[in-house]
Design a protein around this motif. Structure first.
Motif, PDB file in Angstrom:
ATOM      1  N   ILE A 110     -61.357  20.482   3.264  1.00 13.65           N
ATOM      2  CA  ILE A 110     -60.028  20.644   3.866  1.00 13.65           C
ATOM      3  C   ILE A 110     -59.364  19.294   4.075  1.00 13.65           C
ATOM      4  CG2 ILE A 110     -58.805  21.424   5.928  1.00 13.65           C
ATOM      5  CD1 ILE A 110     -60.807  23.667   6.195  1.00 13.65           C
ATOM      6  N   VAL A 111     -60.150  18.313   4.528  1.00 12.98           N
ATOM      7  CA  VAL A 111     -59.592  16.969   4.720  1.00 12.98           C
ATOM      8  C   VAL A 111     -59.084  16.406   3.404  1.00 12.98           C
ATOM      9  CG1 VAL A 111     -60.163  14.592   5.333  1.00 12.98           C
ATOM     10  CG2 VAL A 111     -60.974  16.460   6.762  1.00 12.98           C
ATOM     11  N   GLN A 112     -59.846  16.605   2.317  1.00 13.32           N
ATOM     12  CA  GLN A 112     -59.434  16.098   1.017  1.00 13.32           C
ATOM     13  C   GLN A 112     -58.166  16.789   0.528  1.00 13.32           C
ATOM     14  OE1 GLN A 112     -60.790  13.518  -0.768  1.00 13.32           O
ATOM     15  NE2 GLN A 112     -58.928  13.819  -1.982  1.00 13.32           N
ATOM     16  N   GLN A 113     -58.084  18.110   0.704  1.00 15.30           N
ATOM     17  CA  GLN A 113     -56.885  18.844   0.291  1.00 15.30           C
ATOM     18  C   GLN A 113     -55.667  18.405   1.092  1.00 15.30           C
ATOM     19  OE1 GLN A 113     -58.053  22.940   0.730  1.00 15.30           O
ATOM     20  NE2 GLN A 113     -59.135  23.023  -1.240  1.00 15.30           N
ATOM     21  N   LEU A 114     -55.855  18.248   2.391  1.00 14.26           N
ATOM     22  CA  LEU A 114     -54.750  17.792   3.234  1.00 14.26           C
ATOM     23  C   LEU A 114     -54.323  16.383   2.862  1.00 14.26           C
ATOM     24  CD1 LEU A 114     -52.928  18.502   5.626  1.00 14.26           C
ATOM     25  CD2 LEU A 114     -54.689  17.592   7.155  1.00 14.26           C
ATOM     26  N   ASP A 115     -55.313  15.554   2.542  1.00 13.03           N
ATOM     27  CA  ASP A 115     -55.019  14.187   2.128  1.00 13.03           C
ATOM     28  C   ASP A 115     -54.211  14.170   0.833  1.00 13.03           C
ATOM     29  OD1 ASP A 115     -55.320  11.328   2.427  1.00 13.03           O
ATOM     30  OD2 ASP A 115     -56.702  11.398   0.747  1.00 13.03           O
ATOM     31  N   ASN A 116     -54.545  15.062  -0.104  1.00 11.49           N
ATOM     32  CA  ASN A 116     -53.808  15.136  -1.363  1.00 11.49           C
ATOM     33  C   ASN A 116     -52.359  15.570  -1.144  1.00 11.49           C
ATOM     34  OD1 ASN A 116     -56.029  14.346  -2.866  1.00 11.49           O
ATOM     35  ND2 ASN A 116     -56.703  16.446  -3.268  1.00 11.49           N
ATOM     36  N   VAL A 117     -52.163  16.539  -0.237  1.00 11.36           N
ATOM     37  CA  VAL A 117     -50.806  16.996   0.068  1.00 11.36           C
ATOM     38  C   VAL A 117     -49.978  15.864   0.672  1.00 11.36           C
ATOM     39  CG1 VAL A 117     -49.437  18.551   1.501  1.00 11.36           C
ATOM     40  CG2 VAL A 117     -51.470  19.407   0.331  1.00 11.36           C
ATOM     41  N   ILE A 118     -50.571  15.148   1.620  1.00 10.74           N
ATOM     42  CA  ILE A 118     -49.861  14.029   2.253  1.00 10.74           C
ATOM     43  C   ILE A 118     -49.569  12.941   1.222  1.00 10.74           C
ATOM     44  CG2 ILE A 118     -50.068  12.183   3.959  1.00 10.74           C
ATOM     45  CD1 ILE A 118     -51.674  14.084   5.694  1.00 10.74           C
ATOM     46  N   ASP A 119     -50.519  12.704   0.314  1.00 19.29           N
ATOM     47  CA  ASP A 119     -50.299  11.702  -0.730  1.00 19.29           C
ATOM     48  C   ASP A 119     -49.111  12.065  -1.616  1.00 19.29           C
ATOM     49  OD1 ASP A 119     -52.413  10.305   0.218  1.00 19.29           O
ATOM     50  OD2 ASP A 119     -53.826  10.941  -1.317  1.00 19.29           O
ATOM     51  N   VAL A 120     -49.007  13.342  -1.982  1.00 22.30           N
ATOM     52  CA  VAL A 120     -47.874  13.778  -2.805  1.00 22.30           C
ATOM     53  C   VAL A 120     -46.566  13.586  -2.041  1.00 22.30           C
ATOM     54  CG1 VAL A 120     -46.778  15.779  -3.885  1.00 22.30           C
ATOM     55  CG2 VAL A 120     -49.226  15.415  -4.167  1.00 22.30           C
ATOM     56  N   LEU A 121     -46.556  13.908  -0.752  1.00 25.13           N
ATOM     57  CA  LEU A 121     -45.354  13.716   0.066  1.00 25.13           C
ATOM     58  C   LEU A 121     -44.962  12.245   0.118  1.00 25.13           C
ATOM     59  CD1 LEU A 121     -45.923  16.123   3.112  1.00 25.13           C
ATOM     60  CD2 LEU A 121     -44.169  16.311   1.338  1.00 25.13           C
ATOM     61  N   ILE A 122     -45.954  11.390   0.365  1.00 18.08           N
ATOM     62  CA  ILE A 122     -45.660   9.963   0.462  1.00 18.08           C
ATOM     63  C   ILE A 122     -45.180   9.412  -0.875  1.00 18.08           C
ATOM     64  CG2 ILE A 122     -46.671   7.684   0.901  1.00 18.08           C
ATOM     65  CD1 ILE A 122     -48.524   8.964   2.915  1.00 18.08           C
ATOM     66  N   CYS A 123     -45.890   9.754  -1.951  1.00 24.05           N
ATOM     67  CA  CYS A 123     -45.505   9.236  -3.274  1.00 24.05           C
ATOM     68  C   CYS A 123     -44.125   9.731  -3.704  1.00 24.05           C
ATOM     69  CB  CYS A 123     -46.548   9.654  -4.309  1.00 24.05           C
ATOM     70  SG  CYS A 123     -48.116   8.791  -4.166  1.00 24.05           S
ATOM     71  N   SER A 124     -43.861  11.025  -3.501  1.00 25.62           N
ATOM     72  CA  SER A 124     -42.558  11.565  -3.911  1.00 25.62           C
ATOM     73  C   SER A 124     -41.434  10.968  -3.088  1.00 25.62           C
ATOM     74  CB  SER A 124     -42.558  13.090  -3.782  1.00 25.62           C
ATOM     75  OG  SER A 124     -42.814  13.488  -2.450  1.00 25.62           O
ATOM     76  N   SER A 125     -41.666  10.751  -1.795  1.00 29.80           N
ATOM     77  CA  SER A 125     -40.625  10.155  -0.956  1.00 29.80           C
ATOM     78  C   SER A 125     -40.395   8.692  -1.323  1.00 29.80           C
ATOM     79  CB  SER A 125     -40.996  10.279   0.525  1.00 29.80           C
ATOM     80  OG  SER A 125     -42.253   9.696   0.789  1.00 29.80           O
ATOM     81  N   MET A 126     -41.457   7.978  -1.716  1.00 27.06           N
ATOM     82  CA  MET A 126     -41.293   6.593  -2.170  1.00 27.06           C
ATOM     83  C   MET A 126     -40.479   6.526  -3.452  1.00 27.06           C
ATOM     84  SD  MET A 126     -45.035   4.875  -1.522  1.00 27.06           S
ATOM     85  CE  MET A 126     -45.646   4.542   0.126  1.00 27.06           C
ATOM     86  N   VAL A 127     -40.822   7.381  -4.410  1.00 27.08           N
ATOM     87  CA  VAL A 127     -40.103   7.394  -5.686  1.00 27.08           C
ATOM     88  C   VAL A 127     -38.639   7.777  -5.484  1.00 27.08           C
ATOM     89  CG1 VAL A 127     -39.937   8.522  -7.943  1.00 27.08           C
ATOM     90  CG2 VAL A 127     -42.168   7.854  -7.051  1.00 27.08           C
ATOM     91  N   SER A 128     -38.409   8.817  -4.672  1.00 30.63           N
ATOM     92  CA  SER A 128     -37.024   9.250  -4.423  1.00 30.63           C
ATOM     93  C   SER A 128     -36.242   8.180  -3.671  1.00 30.63           C
ATOM     94  CB  SER A 128     -37.012  10.573  -3.644  1.00 30.63           C
ATOM     95  OG  SER A 128     -37.621  10.426  -2.379  1.00 30.63           O
ATOM     96  N   SER A 129     -36.909   7.473  -2.748  1.00 33.68           N
ATOM     97  CA  SER A 129     -36.228   6.401  -2.019  1.00 33.68           C
ATOM     98  C   SER A 129     -35.750   5.315  -2.972  1.00 33.68           C
ATOM     99  CB  SER A 129     -37.175   5.814  -0.968  1.00 33.68           C
ATOM    100  OG  SER A 129     -36.541   4.789  -0.232  1.00 33.68           O
ATOM    101  N   LEU A 130     -36.609   4.903  -3.896  1.00 35.04           N
ATOM    102  CA  LEU A 130     -36.207   3.907  -4.898  1.00 35.04           C
ATOM    103  C   LEU A 130     -35.074   4.428  -5.771  1.00 35.04           C
ATOM    104  CD1 LEU A 130     -39.715   2.563  -6.006  1.00 35.04           C
ATOM    105  CD2 LEU A 130     -37.971   1.320  -4.726  1.00 35.04           C
ATOM    106  N   CYS A 131     -35.146   5.703  -6.165  1.00 33.38           N
ATOM    107  CA  CYS A 131     -34.089   6.293  -6.993  1.00 33.38           C
ATOM    108  C   CYS A 131     -32.748   6.303  -6.270  1.00 33.38           C
ATOM    109  CB  CYS A 131     -34.470   7.710  -7.394  1.00 33.38           C
ATOM    110  SG  CYS A 131     -35.773   7.824  -8.631  1.00 33.38           S
ATOM    111  N   PHE A 132     -32.752   6.657  -4.995  1.00 34.28           N
ATOM    112  CA  PHE A 132     -31.486   6.735  -4.260  1.00 34.28           C
ATOM    113  C   PHE A 132     -30.934   5.350  -3.952  1.00 34.28           C
ATOM    114  CE2 PHE A 132     -33.028  11.094  -3.127  1.00 34.28           C
ATOM    115  CZ  PHE A 132     -31.998  11.765  -3.771  1.00 34.28           C
ATOM    116  N   LEU A 133     -31.797   4.352  -3.807  1.00 37.87           N
ATOM    117  CA  LEU A 133     -31.309   2.978  -3.685  1.00 37.87           C
ATOM    118  C   LEU A 133     -30.570   2.580  -4.963  1.00 37.87           C
ATOM    119  CD1 LEU A 133     -34.351   1.227  -1.961  1.00 37.87           C
ATOM    120  CD2 LEU A 133     -32.078   1.570  -0.980  1.00 37.87           C
ATOM    121  N   GLY A 134     -31.125   2.953  -6.115  1.00 32.52           N
ATOM    122  CA  GLY A 134     -30.447   2.690  -7.373  1.00 32.52           C
ATOM    123  C   GLY A 134     -29.167   3.485  -7.520  1.00 32.52           C
ATOM    124  N   ALA A 135     -29.190   4.756  -7.064  1.00 32.47           N
ATOM    125  CA  ALA A 135     -27.995   5.600  -7.151  1.00 32.47           C
ATOM    126  C   ALA A 135     -26.862   5.047  -6.290  1.00 32.47           C
ATOM    127  CB  ALA A 135     -28.338   7.030  -6.714  1.00 32.47           C
TER     128      ALA A 135
END
Length: 316
Positions: A110-135
């Protein structure tokens, strides 16, 4: 009981473990290594500060219908991206503290699954943040160089489609990154993406500054004052540009330097010294989430006025 996970993106932690980057004993990384220890409390405090700031930005833009314009839509989405970064960090820190205190008892799966979900949230928010700075940079560029055609080029429907595309691409790319973190090509794509955003922002903002200086020069010539106004204006503009790009590079650069070294020298002792400070690089990214509202949102008089109204309503 499962030991609490280390403070890292799960996939990156696994990547470094696979390449023996972070599992090296202290004496293997050289006596001259500088390791900055980051307490979990600092992650929590910075995450909460960023959370409050970006919630206020989103609330102000939603409340004021005059701010329902493409430019402010991009700023709102940037705040949402930073908000996701903050929420993910706060959630991860809270789970770590609960695990360390023994309050939260769960299985390793469960910890590993939760960690993966949080990782996807963090990574997607980082990528989107960079994209919107460019936009935001592209939007401002069009508003300056295509002023008369701006409203026909940057329409609300087009900006909404661009925003939707950025969110979808961010989620898909971050999911692929977490899934295929062991492939060097994934890291190279992330590094190339950061460099592309850095070059895009630098070129656009420098070009905008040059145009603004030319415009100020023309106004000064009309008033027969060629030197005082342009010099002062250009110096102020250069200082603003330096701060804007400097904060961007300072906050994001170390993280992507880390990824670059993972590709180039995964087992070199000097690189291992850099890998030990991964938590510091994450703190800098959170600091960027704190700085973004100050740079892009709070400088707007319209947003500041709406924020005062929001805060007054909350205090009543």
């Amino acid at each position: 009981m499962q030991e609490p996970p280390t403070r890292m993106l799960g996939s990156l932690n696994a990547t470094l473990s696979a390449t023996l980057l972070l599992r090296l004993p202290a004496n293997h990384t050289g006596p001259g290594c500088l390791h900055v220890s980051i307490p979990d409390g600092l992650f929590l405090v910075l995450g909460l500060v960023s959370l409050v700031e970006n919630v206020l930005v989103v609330a102000a833009i939603i409340k004021n219908r005059n701010l329902h314009l493409p430019m402010y839509c991009f700023i709102c989405c940037l705040a949402l991206s930073d908000l996701l970064v903050s929420c993910s960090i706060v959630l991860e820190t809270t789970i770590i503290l609960l695990l360390e205190a023994g309050t939260l008892v769960t299985t390793a799966t469960i910890v590993q699954q939760l960690d993966n979900v949080i990782d996807v949230l963090i990574c997607s928010s980082m990528v989107s943040s960079l994209c919107f700075l460019g936009a935001i940079a592209v939007d401002r560029y069009i508003s300056i160089f295509y002023t008369l055609r701006y409203h026909s080029i940057v329409t609300l429907s087009r900006s909404q489609r661009a925003i939707a595309a950025i969110w979808v691409a961010s989620v898909l790319s971050s999911t692929l990154f977490i899934t295929y973190y062991k492939h060097t090509a994934v890291l190279l794509c992330l590094i190339a993406f950061f460099l592309a955003m850095l070059v895009l922002m630098a070129v656009l903002y420098v070009h905008m500054l040059a145009r603004a200086c030319q415009h100020a020069q023309g106004i000064a010539q009309l008033h027969k004052r060629q030197h005082p106004i342009p010099q002062g204006f250009c110096l102020k503009g250069a200082a603003t540009l330096t701060i804007l790009l400097g904060i961007f590079f300072l906050c994001w650069g170390p993280f992507f330097l880390h990824l670059t070294l993972v590709v180039l020298c995964p087992q070199h002792p000097v690189c291992s010294c850099v890998f030990q400070n991964f938590n510091l690089f994450l703190v800098l990214i959170i600091c960027n989430s704190i700085a973004d509202p100050l740079i892009y949102a709070f400088r707007s008089p319209e947003i500041r006025t709406t924020l005062r109204e929001v805060l007054l309503c909350c205090s009543l």
